[in-house]
Write a protein that holds these residues in place. Structure first.
Motif, PDB file in Angstrom:
ATOM      1  N   GLY A  45       0.815  -1.212   0.000  1.00  0.00           N
ATOM      2  CA  GLY A  45       0.000   0.000   0.000  1.00  0.00           C
ATOM      3  C   GLY A  45       0.850   1.264   0.000  1.00  0.00           C
ATOM      4  N   PRO A  46       1.211   1.815   1.181  1.00  0.00           N
ATOM      5  CA  PRO A  46       0.978   1.215   2.490  1.00  0.00           C
ATOM      6  C   PRO A  46      -0.418   1.420   3.063  1.00  0.00           C
ATOM      7  N   GLU A  47      -1.273   2.242   2.466  1.00  0.00           N
ATOM      8  CA  GLU A  47      -2.508   2.618   3.159  1.00  0.00           C
ATOM      9  C   GLU A  47      -3.647   1.630   2.913  1.00  0.00           C
ATOM     10  N   TRP A  48      -3.294   0.349   2.878  1.00  0.00           N
ATOM     11  CA  TRP A  48      -4.256  -0.738   2.779  1.00  0.00           C
ATOM     12  C   TRP A  48      -4.277  -1.467   4.124  1.00  0.00           C
ATOM     13  N   ASP A  49      -4.974  -2.596   4.189  1.00  0.00           N
ATOM     14  CA  ASP A  49      -4.823  -3.478   5.332  1.00  0.00           C
ATOM     15  C   ASP A  49      -4.288  -4.820   4.843  1.00  0.00           C
ATOM     16  N   HIS A  50      -4.288  -5.811   5.712  1.00  0.00           N
ATOM     17  CA  HIS A  50      -3.678  -7.112   5.380  1.00  0.00           C
ATOM     18  C   HIS A  50      -4.614  -8.040   4.626  1.00  0.00           C
ATOM     19  N   SER A  51      -5.928  -7.735   4.577  1.00  0.00           N
ATOM     20  CA  SER A  51      -6.931  -8.746   4.252  1.00  0.00           C
ATOM     21  C   SER A  51      -6.790  -9.337   2.848  1.00  0.00           C
ATOM     22  N   GLU A  87      -5.860 -15.014   1.707  1.00  0.00           N
ATOM     23  CA  GLU A  87      -5.969 -16.174   0.816  1.00  0.00           C
ATOM     24  C   GLU A  87      -4.908 -16.081  -0.275  1.00  0.00           C
ATOM     25  N   PRO A  88      -4.155 -17.094  -0.580  1.00  0.00           N
ATOM     26  CA  PRO A  88      -4.273 -18.482  -0.111  1.00  0.00           C
ATOM     27  C   PRO A  88      -3.374 -18.825   1.081  1.00  0.00           C
ATOM     28  N   LEU A  89      -2.717 -17.814   1.684  1.00  0.00           N
ATOM     29  CA  LEU A  89      -1.768 -18.115   2.765  1.00  0.00           C
ATOM     30  C   LEU A  89      -2.433 -18.773   3.960  1.00  0.00           C
ATOM     31  N   ASP A  90      -3.737 -18.547   4.154  1.00  0.00           N
ATOM     32  CA  ASP A  90      -4.409 -19.149   5.306  1.00  0.00           C
ATOM     33  C   ASP A  90      -4.375 -20.667   5.259  1.00  0.00           C
ATOM     34  N   ARG A  91      -4.101 -21.243   4.081  1.00  0.00           N
ATOM     35  CA  ARG A  91      -4.001 -22.697   3.986  1.00  0.00           C
ATOM     36  C   ARG A  91      -2.734 -23.246   4.631  1.00  0.00           C
ATOM     37  N   LEU A  92      -1.809 -22.352   4.993  1.00  0.00           N
ATOM     38  CA  LEU A  92      -0.607 -22.775   5.708  1.00  0.00           C
ATOM     39  C   LEU A  92      -0.841 -22.882   7.211  1.00  0.00           C
ATOM     40  N   ALA A  93      -1.996 -22.430   7.690  1.00  0.00           N
ATOM     41  CA  ALA A  93      -2.287 -22.474   9.124  1.00  0.00           C
ATOM     42  C   ALA A  93      -2.206 -23.904   9.633  1.00  0.00           C
ATOM     43  N   GLY A  94      -1.655 -24.059  10.801  1.00  0.00           N
ATOM     44  CA  GLY A  94      -1.419 -25.388  11.359  1.00  0.00           C
ATOM     45  C   GLY A  94      -0.012 -25.847  11.060  1.00  0.00           C
ATOM     46  N   GLU A  95       0.401 -25.755   9.789  1.00  0.00           N
ATOM     47  CA  GLU A  95       1.803 -26.022   9.449  1.00  0.00           C
ATOM     48  C   GLU A  95       2.686 -24.892   9.975  1.00  0.00           C
ATOM     49  N   HIS A  96       2.155 -23.675   9.902  1.00  0.00           N
ATOM     50  CA  HIS A  96       2.878 -22.486  10.325  1.00  0.00           C
ATOM     51  C   HIS A  96       1.947 -21.603  11.148  1.00  0.00           C
ATOM     52  N   ARG A  97       2.521 -20.892  12.077  1.00  0.00           N
ATOM     53  CA  ARG A  97       1.801 -19.809  12.751  1.00  0.00           C
ATOM     54  C   ARG A  97       1.870 -18.590  11.837  1.00  0.00           C
ATOM     55  N   LEU A  98       0.724 -17.983  11.532  1.00  0.00           N
ATOM     56  CA  LEU A  98       0.661 -16.877  10.587  1.00  0.00           C
ATOM     57  C   LEU A  98       0.282 -15.595  11.315  1.00  0.00           C
ATOM     58  N   ALA A 135      -0.052 -11.604  -8.035  1.00  0.00           N
ATOM     59  CA  ALA A 135       0.209 -12.956  -8.539  1.00  0.00           C
ATOM     60  C   ALA A 135      -0.494 -14.015  -7.706  1.00  0.00           C
ATOM     61  N   HIS A 136      -0.714 -13.743  -6.424  1.00  0.00           N
ATOM     62  CA  HIS A 136      -1.386 -14.722  -5.563  1.00  0.00           C
ATOM     63  C   HIS A 136      -2.859 -14.863  -5.909  1.00  0.00           C
ATOM     64  N   ILE A 137      -3.397 -13.919  -6.668  1.00  0.00           N
ATOM     65  CA  ILE A 137      -4.785 -13.998  -7.121  1.00  0.00           C
ATOM     66  C   ILE A 137      -4.856 -14.589  -8.526  1.00  0.00           C
ATOM     67  N   ASP A 138      -3.917 -14.224  -9.380  1.00  0.00           N
ATOM     68  CA  ASP A 138      -3.871 -14.794 -10.726  1.00  0.00           C
ATOM     69  C   ASP A 138      -3.535 -16.280 -10.713  1.00  0.00           C
ATOM     70  N   GLN A 139      -2.580 -16.674  -9.865  1.00  0.00           N
ATOM     71  CA  GLN A 139      -2.104 -18.064  -9.837  1.00  0.00           C
ATOM     72  C   GLN A 139      -1.977 -18.535  -8.387  1.00  0.00           C
ATOM     73  N   PRO A 140      -3.086 -18.678  -7.655  1.00  0.00           N
ATOM     74  CA  PRO A 140      -3.007 -18.964  -6.220  1.00  0.00           C
ATOM     75  C   PRO A 140      -2.330 -20.286  -5.877  1.00  0.00           C
ATOM     76  N   GLU A 141      -2.581 -21.324  -6.643  1.00  0.00           N
ATOM     77  CA  GLU A 141      -2.004 -22.635  -6.302  1.00  0.00           C
ATOM     78  C   GLU A 141      -0.486 -22.618  -6.487  1.00  0.00           C
ATOM     79  N   ALA A 142      -0.049 -22.143  -7.649  1.00  0.00           N
ATOM     80  CA  ALA A 142       1.390 -22.103  -7.914  1.00  0.00           C
ATOM     81  C   ALA A 142       2.093 -21.138  -6.967  1.00  0.00           C
ATOM     82  N   TRP A 143       1.441 -20.042  -6.639  1.00  0.00           N
ATOM     83  CA  TRP A 143       2.018 -19.048  -5.718  1.00  0.00           C
ATOM     84  C   TRP A 143       2.216 -19.667  -4.335  1.00  0.00           C
ATOM     85  N   LEU A 144       1.192 -20.363  -3.850  1.00  0.00           N
ATOM     86  CA  LEU A 144       1.289 -20.987  -2.530  1.00  0.00           C
ATOM     87  C   LEU A 144       2.317 -22.116  -2.531  1.00  0.00           C
ATOM     88  N   ASP A 145       2.384 -22.877  -3.603  1.00  0.00           N
ATOM     89  CA  ASP A 145       3.399 -23.934  -3.696  1.00  0.00           C
ATOM     90  C   ASP A 145       4.802 -23.345  -3.596  1.00  0.00           C
TER      91      ASP A 145
END
Length: 256
Positions: free
Chosen positions: A22-28, A32-43, A238-248
């Protein structure tokens, strides 16, 4: 400073701190898709000082934002993912507090400066920029919000990804905390001109979209790093255009 932080539980010794742009945005928009790492990692998803739901307080500088993040981390090192402008802050955090950063992921950002002619001759870039609607006479957070929506077709490469991105923008809490200091020239750059030298010794990973229209993908090949992934058919978000590959790619980086 009491930052607003969204936390997903996981092992404390596998904490990933995510620094929004941003910087004048928030985190929200990054959850996604980082929330799928929850449990494996503390986010940890903080809203930066004066952004989203975090209060504003002087000084309004990149160093103050970085000091807030260092206080949030505490004494044990974490992995850090910085996105866009957050990538510059994440580098600054690693340089000023190297003992707190275990691995550094710079996503849709750059370590090297962006040359003024970075997008020269790219017809699609010129077409999309020319098509951006005017934001009129808006001010404050309304202006920041309108600029984000106007730039959406430049930030997302794939037309089919645009509706999802626009839905995310609807949920973002925009602020105007930094407008006055930026316009007056009092807002320091977050970029270190010798960042590569200063980051020596910290595992550095680059994650980028090939069609990024904010930070050119061409800089990735010129940046010495531990590993890098450039995703095809992906823009700045890029995390919105290619979420699976980005998260991988993030998972791979965190396994080094």
């Amino acid at each position: 400073m009491r930052l607003h932080v969204r936390e997903f539980p996981g092992p404390a010794d596998r904490t990933l701190l995510v620094v929004h742009g941003g910087p004048e945005w928030d985190h929200s928009y990054l959850v996604e898709p980082l929330d799928r790492l929850a449990g494996e990692h503390r986010l940890l998803f903080p809203d930066l000082r004066g952004c989203g739901r975090s209060p504003a307080a002087e000084p309004l500088t990149p160093d103050a934002m970085v000091d807030d993040l260092a206080e949030l981390i505490g004494s044990s090192p974490v992995d850090v993912l910085g996105f866009s402008y957050g990538g510059l802050l994440a580098q600054r955090l690693a340089i000023r507090y190297p003992e707190l950063v275990r691995r550094l992921i710079v996503a849709s950002s750059s370590v090297l400066p962006v040359p003024p002619d970075a997008f020269a001759g790219w017809a699609e870039y010129e077409r999309r920029r020319a098509a951006q609607p005017s934001v009129g006479e808006l001010e404050g957070a309304d202006l920041v919000r309108a600029e984000a929506f106007a730039a959406a077709p430049c930030d997302v490469w794939r037309e089919e990804s645009l509706p999802d991105y626009l839905r995310r923008l609807e949920r973002v809490t925009f602020t105007a905390t930094y407008q006055e200091v930026y316009r007056s020239g009092r807002f320091p750059s977050a970029r270190y001109p010798d960042a590569l030298d200063r980051l020596a010794g910290i595992p550095l990973f680059l994650l980028h979209g090939r069609q990024d229209m904010t930070f050119p993908a061409s800089l990735v090949a010129r940046t010495p790093c531990t590993d890098a992934v450039v995703l095809e058919e992906a823009g700045h978000m890029a995390h919105i255009d290619q979420p699976e590959a980005w998260l991988d790619a993030v998972r791979r980086f965190l396994s080094f």
